[in-house]
Design an enzyme around this catalytic site. Structure first.
Site, mmCIF file in Angstrom:
data_model
loop_
_atom_site.group_PDB
_atom_site.id
_atom_site.type_symbol
_atom_site.label_atom_id
_atom_site.label_comp_id
_atom_site.label_asym_id
_atom_site.label_seq_id
_atom_site.Cartn_x
_atom_site.Cartn_y
_atom_site.Cartn_z
ATOM 1 N N TYR A 84 2.772 -57.086 -26.735
ATOM 2 C CA TYR A 84 3.459 -57.082 -28.032
ATOM 3 C C TYR A 84 3.979 -58.472 -28.376
ATOM 4 C CZ TYR A 84 3.191 -51.966 -28.028
ATOM 5 O OH TYR A 84 2.749 -50.671 -28.009
ATOM 6 N N HIS A 106 -2.437 -48.869 -20.760
ATOM 7 C CA HIS A 106 -2.403 -48.873 -22.225
ATOM 8 C C HIS A 106 -3.586 -48.181 -22.928
ATOM 9 C CE1 HIS A 106 -0.466 -51.576 -25.535
ATOM 10 N NE2 HIS A 106 -0.779 -50.399 -26.028
ATOM 11 N N ARG A 107 -4.796 -48.508 -22.486
ATOM 12 C CA ARG A 107 -6.006 -47.885 -23.058
ATOM 13 C C ARG A 107 -7.053 -47.753 -21.970
ATOM 14 N NH1 ARG A 107 -7.092 -46.741 -28.167
ATOM 15 N NH2 ARG A 107 -5.551 -47.421 -29.682
ATOM 16 N N SER A 124 3.201 -44.708 -33.787
ATOM 17 C CA SER A 124 3.149 -44.723 -35.259
ATOM 18 C C SER A 124 3.537 -43.365 -35.847
ATOM 19 C CB SER A 124 1.778 -45.166 -35.764
ATOM 20 O OG SER A 124 1.517 -46.501 -35.391
ATOM 21 N N ASN A 131 -3.295 -43.217 -24.771
ATOM 22 C CA ASN A 131 -4.604 -43.069 -25.432
ATOM 23 C C ASN A 131 -5.669 -42.504 -24.495
ATOM 24 O OD1 ASN A 131 -3.679 -44.398 -27.929
ATOM 25 N ND2 ASN A 131 -3.562 -46.217 -26.645
ATOM 26 N N ASP A 172 10.342 -48.718 -25.599
ATOM 27 C CA ASP A 172 8.916 -48.836 -25.289
ATOM 28 C C ASP A 172 8.410 -50.249 -25.569
ATOM 29 O OD1 ASP A 172 6.236 -47.451 -24.800
ATOM 30 O OD2 ASP A 172 5.877 -48.338 -26.762
ATOM 31 N N GLY A 197 8.948 -47.341 -34.699
ATOM 32 C CA GLY A 197 8.759 -48.794 -34.644
ATOM 33 C C GLY A 197 9.482 -49.560 -35.726
ATOM 34 N N THR A 198 10.366 -48.887 -36.471
ATOM 35 C CA THR A 198 11.046 -49.609 -37.550
ATOM 36 C C THR A 198 12.065 -50.604 -36.991
ATOM 37 O OG1 THR A 198 12.448 -49.407 -39.505
ATOM 38 C CG2 THR A 198 12.704 -47.685 -37.833
HETATM 39 N N1 LIG Z 1 0.213 -46.915 -27.173
HETATM 40 C C1 LIG Z 1 -0.345 -47.547 -28.183
HETATM 41 O O1 LIG Z 1 -1.569 -47.784 -28.204
HETATM 42 C C2 LIG Z 1 0.517 -47.981 -29.330
HETATM 43 C C3 LIG Z 1 -0.057 -48.494 -30.503
HETATM 44 C C4 LIG Z 1 0.790 -48.866 -31.543
HETATM 45 C C5 LIG Z 1 2.174 -48.726 -31.411
HETATM 46 N N2 LIG Z 1 2.710 -48.239 -30.253
HETATM 47 C C6 LIG Z 1 4.178 -48.050 -30.084
HETATM 48 O O2 LIG Z 1 4.631 -47.234 -31.146
HETATM 49 C C7 LIG Z 1 5.714 -47.871 -31.819
HETATM 50 C C8 LIG Z 1 5.718 -47.470 -33.273
HETATM 51 O O3 LIG Z 1 4.539 -47.898 -33.891
HETATM 52 P P1 LIG Z 1 4.481 -48.392 -35.403
HETATM 53 O O4 LIG Z 1 5.464 -49.464 -35.643
HETATM 54 O O5 LIG Z 1 3.054 -48.643 -35.672
HETATM 55 O O6 LIG Z 1 4.880 -47.040 -36.133
HETATM 56 P P2 LIG Z 1 5.890 -46.405 -37.170
HETATM 57 O O7 LIG Z 1 7.207 -46.153 -36.524
HETATM 58 O O8 LIG Z 1 5.144 -45.262 -37.728
HETATM 59 O O9 LIG Z 1 6.050 -47.472 -38.326
HETATM 60 C C9 LIG Z 1 6.955 -48.518 -38.310
HETATM 61 C C10 LIG Z 1 6.465 -49.569 -39.272
HETATM 62 O O10 LIG Z 1 6.406 -48.991 -40.576
HETATM 63 C C11 LIG Z 1 7.281 -49.669 -41.456
HETATM 64 N N3 LIG Z 1 7.992 -48.677 -42.276
HETATM 65 C C12 LIG Z 1 8.473 -47.477 -41.897
HETATM 66 N N4 LIG Z 1 9.038 -46.831 -42.938
HETATM 67 C C13 LIG Z 1 8.918 -47.651 -43.989
HETATM 68 C C14 LIG Z 1 9.293 -47.538 -45.355
HETATM 69 N N5 LIG Z 1 9.897 -46.459 -45.841
HETATM 70 N N6 LIG Z 1 9.011 -48.569 -46.170
HETATM 71 C C15 LIG Z 1 8.402 -49.669 -45.695
HETATM 72 N N7 LIG Z 1 8.015 -49.843 -44.399
HETATM 73 C C16 LIG Z 1 8.266 -48.833 -43.567
HETATM 74 C C17 LIG Z 1 8.265 -50.404 -40.559
HETATM 75 O O11 LIG Z 1 8.766 -51.523 -41.230
HETATM 76 P P3 LIG Z 1 10.330 -51.904 -41.025
HETATM 77 O O12 LIG Z 1 10.410 -52.522 -39.660
HETATM 78 O O13 LIG Z 1 10.585 -52.835 -42.132
HETATM 79 O O14 LIG Z 1 11.091 -50.621 -41.128
HETATM 80 C C18 LIG Z 1 7.390 -50.760 -39.371
HETATM 81 O O15 LIG Z 1 6.584 -51.885 -39.656
HETATM 82 C C19 LIG Z 1 5.504 -49.365 -31.545
HETATM 83 O O16 LIG Z 1 6.697 -50.107 -31.660
HETATM 84 C C20 LIG Z 1 4.989 -49.339 -30.134
HETATM 85 O O17 LIG Z 1 6.078 -49.251 -29.239
HETATM 86 C C21 LIG Z 1 1.891 -47.861 -29.218
#
Ligand SMILES: NC(=O)c1ccc[n+]([C@@H]2O[C@H](COP(=O)([O-])OP(=O)(O)OC[C@H]3O[C@@H](n4cnc5c(N)ncnc54)[C@H](OP(=O)(O)O)[C@@H]3O)[C@@H](O)[C@H]2O)c1
Length: 325
Positions: free
Chosen positions: A61, A132-133, A230, A163, A56, A287-288
């Site tokens: 980004y 996207h939004r 997220s 969204n 994704d 997103g990790t």
């Molecule tokens: N459609 C939209 O409006 C929208 C908005 C936001 C995001 N997205 C998509 O959703 C994906 C995921 O979003 P997200 O990155 O916000 O969500 P996530 O997968 O919930 O969280 C990942 C983030 O949390 C950190 N993390 C996870 N577990 C951790 C732990 N145990 N300790 C410390 N840090 C931890 C990760 O750091 P590390 O990298 O160090 O693991 C990374 O920065 C994005 O990549 C994007 O593709 C879409």
């Protein structure tokens, strides 16, 4: 086992999606480095090895650098593309000069965005494009026209949204001959309105719930794949230090740890498995960028299959912090 909504549209995808928002360095327009490309290579390999075949992106980004590093990686290893579904998004614009950050579903803006996406990724066809939004100024006929043109030119195979409410999807869909097959939403143990909306019908407590009425049901009925952004809630239930967090978060993190230990799995697999246990067949977009954490997500689908109703409710009610009505 019940198929994914995307299977209805002929797409065979992994249950997890890899979110590329963390690739490409910082959010400035600065240059990408070899290290950034190397990171993209490492996480992509880890994701593919964990059985994740869907990636994704969004044009915004890291100001385009997430797509750029991904494209450089694909250029060096083109065979990786064969086993991937690549999704990207457009429609959000950054502030420029006196003009604030905004949304833009105009024909020219979407066409230009897709050109940029394809160029940065170094591919000729994008598998799925999401809007996207919601843009308050969107004109369904104009959106339909641009979608048709992207489809007939072979630049985009499938379309979706992010969204959006059921009403907004219907509003766009009635004008378009191409189906909208994805809706990406913020959904997790930390973002429970998608469930609370359904359990608080006619309840005072429901007035603070903010999730579009009937959205999950609409997506389910129309075979629209719900994706969760997220989904790990940034790790607050799976090992992220949570000093100062609410009692509900602390208790839920402890419950996740207990279940992970009992089931001999990772905390990430419990957090994601809980989402995937829902009948909508939600696809978490993780997103990790941490290689161990990507591996830790691998067992999520199995944990979803193993999760009892009682365990699922234990996690839901614990994360709500209050009993169900
Ligand atoms: N459609 C939209 O409006 C929208 C908005 C936001 C995001 N997205 C998509 O959703 C994906 C995921 O979003 P997200 O990155 O916000 O969500 P996530 O997968 O919930 O969280 C990942 C983030 O949390 C950190 N993390 C996870 N577990 C951790 C732990 N145990 N300790 C410390 N840090 C931890 C990760 O750091 P590390 O990298 O160090 O693991 C990374 O920065 C994005 O990549 C994007 O593709 C879409």
């Amino acid at each position: 086992m019940k198929p994914q909504p995307l299977a209805h549209w002929g797409l065979n995808t992994s249950r997890l999606v890899f979110g590329c928002m963390g690739l490409g360095g910082d959010w400035t327009n600065g240059p990408i480095t070899k290290e950034h490309v190397h990171q993209a290579e490492q996480v992509t390999e880890a994701a593919l090895e964990a059985g994740i075949s869907m990636f994704d992106h969004a044009d915004i980004y890291r100001s385009g650098k997430a797509e750029l590093v991904f494209g450089q990686m694909l250029k060096a290893r083109p065979s990786l593309r064969d086993n991937m579904i690549i999704q990207s998004k457009c429609g959000i614009r950054f502030a420029d000069g006196d003009v604030p950050g905004r949304y833009d579903f105009s024909k020219q803006y979407i066409l230009n965005s897709v050109e940029g996406i394809l160029k940065r990724l170094g591919i000729e066809t994008l598998d799925i494009l999401l809007l996207h939004r919601p843009d308050p100024l969107m004109e369904p006929n104009e959106v339909a026209e641009v979608i048709e043109s992207l489809y007939t030119s072979g630049k985009v195979k499938r379309f979706g949204v992010s969204n959006m409410s059921a009403a907004q999807i219907r509003f766009l869909q009635q004008a378009s001959s191409q189906p909208f097959i994805v809706n990406q939403l913020e959904i997790s143990l930390a973002h429970l309105h998608f469930l609370d909306q359904g359990v608080h019908i006619n309840q005072e407590a429901g007035t603070s719930v903010n999730f579009a009425d009937g959205l999950l049901e609409h997506c389910h009925t129309e075979h629209i794949q719900v994706q969760a952004w997220s989904p790990l809630a940034k790790g607050i239930f799976s090992g992220q230090p949570i000093d100062g967090a609410s009692e509900a978060v602390r208790q839920t993190a402890a419950l996740v740890a207990k279940l992970a230990q009992q089931k001999e799995t990772s905390q990430e697999a419990i957090v994601l498995g809980w989402l995937m246990r829902h009948p909508s067949r939600i696809q978490p977009v993780i997103g990790t960028t941490n290689l161990q954490r990507i591996v830790a997500c691998r067992d999520a689908e199995r944990q979803a299959d193993l999760m009892t109703r009682e365990e699922w409710y234990q996690l839901y009610v614990s994360a709500r912090g209050v009993k169900l009505p």
